[in-house]
Structure formats: C-alpha cells, structure tokens
Design an enzyme around this catalytic site. Structure first.
Site, PDB file in Angstrom:
ATOM      1  CG  HIS A   5     -14.201 -16.063  16.807  1.00 42.58           C
ATOM      2  ND1 HIS A   5     -14.014 -14.755  17.521  1.00 42.58           N
ATOM      3  CD2 HIS A   5     -13.870 -17.018  17.831  1.00 42.58           C
ATOM      4  CE1 HIS A   5     -13.776 -14.941  18.677  1.00 42.58           C
ATOM      5  NE2 HIS A   5     -13.599 -16.264  18.845  1.00 42.58           N
ATOM      6  CD  GLU A   6     -12.781 -20.450  17.714  1.00 49.09           C
ATOM      7  OE1 GLU A   6     -11.749 -20.720  18.115  1.00 49.09           O
ATOM      8  OE2 GLU A   6     -13.591 -20.101  18.664  1.00 49.09           O
ATOM      9  CG  HIS A  54      -8.637 -17.438  18.382  1.00 45.91           C
ATOM     10  ND1 HIS A  54      -8.512 -16.363  19.475  1.00 45.91           N
ATOM     11  CD2 HIS A  54      -9.758 -17.650  18.568  1.00 45.91           C
ATOM     12  CE1 HIS A  54      -9.572 -15.701  19.994  1.00 45.91           C
ATOM     13  NE2 HIS A  54     -10.442 -16.503  19.428  1.00 45.91           N
TER      14      HIS A  54
END
Length: 103
Positions: free
Chosen positions: A20-21, A24
């Site tokens: 997820h990170e 980004h």
C-alpha cells in the site's frame, strides 16, 4: 497458537502495508514529488537508513506505515518544523498519489 495464527497474520499485514505504502511512494517519485520518509510501522525507528532525500525505516509499532512528503527544517529559533510539500503540489498530483496506495 502464536506461531500458527498470529505470526502469519502479522507478516501478512506487514506485506499489505508495504504494498500500500509503496504505491503512494512510487507514484510520488514518478511525479517528482519529494518523499522525505518511508516508514513501515509507527513510533521510534528500529532500523533506518537514508538514500538521497528519503529516509527508509522500520518502526517499533507494526500496525501500519506512512509515506511523508513533509520536509523537516530548523527555523530561525532553532526549532524543528515540518514544511508540507504534498500540499504544495497541484490537485491532480495529490489525487493520483492518494489513489496509488489502494490501487
């Protein structure tokens, strides 16, 4: 029970948080938005290193993670302050970066 259920759950959560990170992070880098910190976990850093402008770290509480696009600076009074670089970007870059994590 710990090794059979909880440990695999924590490892799976760590993998999901990382992916997820990383979404980004990678999109921010592609759009040339400065990223100052990539952290797996919260709280004090257990392990960290800096490459370029980014500090990569694994922190004590493995309940999430974050990508920080805020620059730490020392002001005239000698105090550390954060300068939000993400908020300075055009709206479309902020939207794309925000959606990249879940995507």
């Amino acid at each position: 029970m710990f090794l059979d259920v909880i440990l695999p759950g924590v490892l799976l959560l760590g993998i999901l948080v990382f992916l997820h990170e990383a979404g980004h992070f990678l999109v921010a880098k592609l759009l040339r938005v400065p990223v100052y910190r990539f952290s797996l976990g919260f709280g004090p850093a257990l392990v960290k290193f800096t490459k370029g402008e980014t500090t990569y770290q694994v922190s004590a509480l493995p309940l999430g993670g974050y990508v920080s696009m805020a620059e730490e600076r020392v002001n005239e009074k000698g105090e550390t302050e954060l300068v939000d670089r993400f908020g300075e970007e055009p709206w479309w870059k902020r939207v794309v970066i925000a959606l990249a994590g879940p995507a």
